[in-house]
Design an enzyme around this catalytic site. Structure first.
Site, short mmCIF file in Angstrom:
data_model
loop_
_atom_site.label_atom_id
_atom_site.label_comp_id
_atom_site.label_asym_id
_atom_site.label_seq_id
_atom_site.Cartn_x
_atom_site.Cartn_y
_atom_site.Cartn_z
N ARG A 285 0.80 -1.22 0.00
CA ARG A 285 0.00 0.00 0.00
C ARG A 285 0.84 1.28 0.00
O ARG A 285 0.57 2.23 -0.73
CB ARG A 285 -0.90 0.00 1.24
CG ARG A 285 -1.90 1.13 1.29
CD ARG A 285 -2.55 1.22 2.69
NE ARG A 285 -2.99 -0.05 3.19
CZ ARG A 285 -4.20 -0.59 2.94
NH1 ARG A 285 -5.06 0.04 2.20
NH2 ARG A 285 -4.53 -1.77 3.46
N ARG A 322 -13.18 -0.77 -1.67
CA ARG A 322 -12.73 -0.57 -0.29
C ARG A 322 -13.75 0.15 0.60
O ARG A 322 -13.92 -0.24 1.75
CB ARG A 322 -11.37 0.11 -0.25
CG ARG A 322 -10.28 -0.73 -0.95
CD ARG A 322 -8.86 -0.23 -0.70
NE ARG A 322 -8.46 -0.43 0.67
CZ ARG A 322 -8.45 0.50 1.59
NH1 ARG A 322 -8.78 1.73 1.28
NH2 ARG A 322 -8.09 0.21 2.82
N CYS A 353 -25.60 -1.35 -8.83
CA CYS A 353 -26.90 -1.59 -8.22
C CYS A 353 -26.77 -2.10 -6.79
O CYS A 353 -27.09 -3.26 -6.50
CB CYS A 353 -27.70 -2.56 -9.07
SG CYS A 353 -28.26 -1.76 -10.55
#
Ligand SMILES: Cc1ncc(COP(=O)(O)O)c(C=O)c1O
Ligand SMILES: N[C@@H](CCCC[NH3+])C(=O)O
Length: 432
Positions: A285, A322, A353
């Site tokens: 990350r 996330r 949706c």
């Protein structure tokens, strides 16, 4: 926060106009600032160089695995960690040296292990007893001695979302330390001549801000090896260094995490009269997260008086799961004028949706109109990597930007790509 802009007041990314990028490549679009990626890779290396300790910085490529990022890692002289046959295939397709790969994962298949041994993957980080047995058989069949680390489940709970915490005892990863499984694995591996047992590995979780968990982890791995009367060549403390998504996040500079780990292991080596072990870290990350952003085109809105304003964009949970998965938060700016005074607070929703299809829970923005470009910040890690075709939306393209130049590194999926693997259901051949 002050964003870089050009004469048109548009957001710029390493010298390139974000609105032009959106026009050129379409939206949604992942954009990476490659200069920033290089800076972080170099900052991690610099601290080990300064402390003059043997080390390996291994980019945890699960955060963003594409040919182009393996090429950048190779150029910067860092290693890469992979967790699947697919990541291995991508790294090899990029020309990444297999010897500089390590392979993590709690359920590597026989085929994946075979593929790794055949390719000459430098280090396999063994996670369980089945893998220990399989890897030994595969190495023997290929007449190689495979270098391995043992992944330990250290029983350290890191301060982060429970879904991304991995070091606690109740975890699917690694050999359990507290019940003696780790020691048993050590005894098996060290006597196995098909394996070259080089050290220990433990990873405590992800998006962690505080150095104490890393210090504890490093100390625990050293103490564990010492208690077994073993001098390991490698101590791998995993990744997990936190980044800033919003003002609520206050990460330390990457050098602070590395410095704390180095100090801990220097002290242990001295106390145990060991030669300094090679220190491995696996940042994912922190290398790619802050360097990436996603550009979206603003579409419809829904204002519910006295309740909420929803602003919808042309992407969502298919390109960034996330927020839905971890309640993660982001900052977004209007790429057409990022420094304009804000006038309203909106919830940025996607086009999928699902009610939970949110990209930013609460975002202050200037007045926007359909067709404007929104840039969600710090999406470089676990965005594209976790993207899906939910609702049969094609996955976005990825563009690398460096010093004023831009280049497509992953093409946008097409509708044809999405149906390419479908096969018609042949009713005529169905059994009665
Ligand atoms: C074994 C291992 N190493 C490295 C990482 C990379 O973590 P991060 O992206 O938080 O640096 C992970 C993911 O959490 C992991 O499981
Ligand atoms: N994918 C997660 C982190 C898991 C790290 C992999 N072990 C995230 O987006 O934060």
């Amino acid at each position: 926060m002050d964003y870089s802009t050009n004469a048109q007041a548009h957001l710029t990314i390493d010298g390139v106009d974000a609105v032009t990028l959106a026009d050129t490549y379409g939206t949604p679009l992942y954009v990476y600032d490659v200069s920033k990626i290089r800076q972080t890779m170099r900052a991690f290396k610099a601290i080990f160089e300064r402390e003059a300790v043997p080390y390996v910085v291994s980019y945890a490529s699960k955060a963003f695995s594409t040919k182009a990022i393996y090429q950048v890692a190779q150029q910067e002289g860092i290693h890469a960690d992979i967790v699947s046959g697919g990541e291995l295939y991508t790294a090899l397709a990029a020309g990444f040296p297999a010897a500089h790969l390590s392979f993590n994962g709690n359920n590597k298949s026989w085929d994946e292990l075979t593929m790794a041994v055949r390719a000459g993957v430098g280090t396999i980080i063994v996670d369980n007893f089945l893998e220990l047995q399989w890897l030994s058989e595969i190495a023997a069949a290929h007449q190689v001695q495979q270098a391995v680390l043992l992944r330990i489940s250290p029983g350290i709970s890191a301060h982060t979302h429970e879904f991304i915490s991995t070091g606690q005892q109740d975890s699917k990863f690694g050999f359990d330390l507290l019940t003696g499984q780790a020691k048993r694995a050590y005894e098996i591996a060290r006597l196995d001549t098909n394996l070259d047992l080089r050290g220990l590995h433990a990873h405590i979780g992800s998006q962690i801000f505080d150095v104490t968990g890393f210090e504890k982890n490093a100390a625990l791995l050293a103490d564990t090896a010492h208690s077994w009367g073993w001098i390991p060549a490698v101590i791998n403390v995993g990744g997990g260094f936190g980044i800033r998504y919003t003002d609520d996040d206050t990460p330390l500079p990457e050098s602070d995490y590395a410095a704390a780990i180095i100090a801990t292991l220097k002290a242990k080596a001295e106390a145990f009269a060991w030669p300094m072990p090679e220190i491995w870290i696996e940042p994912g990350r922190s290398i790619v997260g802050p360097a990436g952003q996603t550009l979206y085109t603003i579409g419809s809105r829904k204002d519910i008086p006295n309740l909420r304003q929803y602003l919808a964009v042309d992407g969502g949970m298919g390109d960034n799961i996330r927020p839905a998965l971890y309640q993660a938060n982001y900052d977004a700016v209007l790429a057409n004028d990022p420094n304009a005074p804000t006038t309203e607070v909106v919830r940025v929703a996607g086009k999928y949706c699902e009610s939970g299809d949110v990209l930013v829970w609460e975002q202050a923005l200037p007045k926007t109109k359909p067709g404007d470009i929104l840039a969600v910040q710090a999406t470089g890690a676990y965005g594209y990597a976790m993207a899906s075709n939910y609702n049969r939306n094609p996955r976005p393209a990825v563009v690398f930007v460096e010093n004023g130049a831009h280049q497509l590194v992953v093409a946008r999926e097409t509708y044809a790509d999405i149906v390419a693997l479908d096969r018609a259901y042949d009713l005529a051949s169905t059994p009665e």
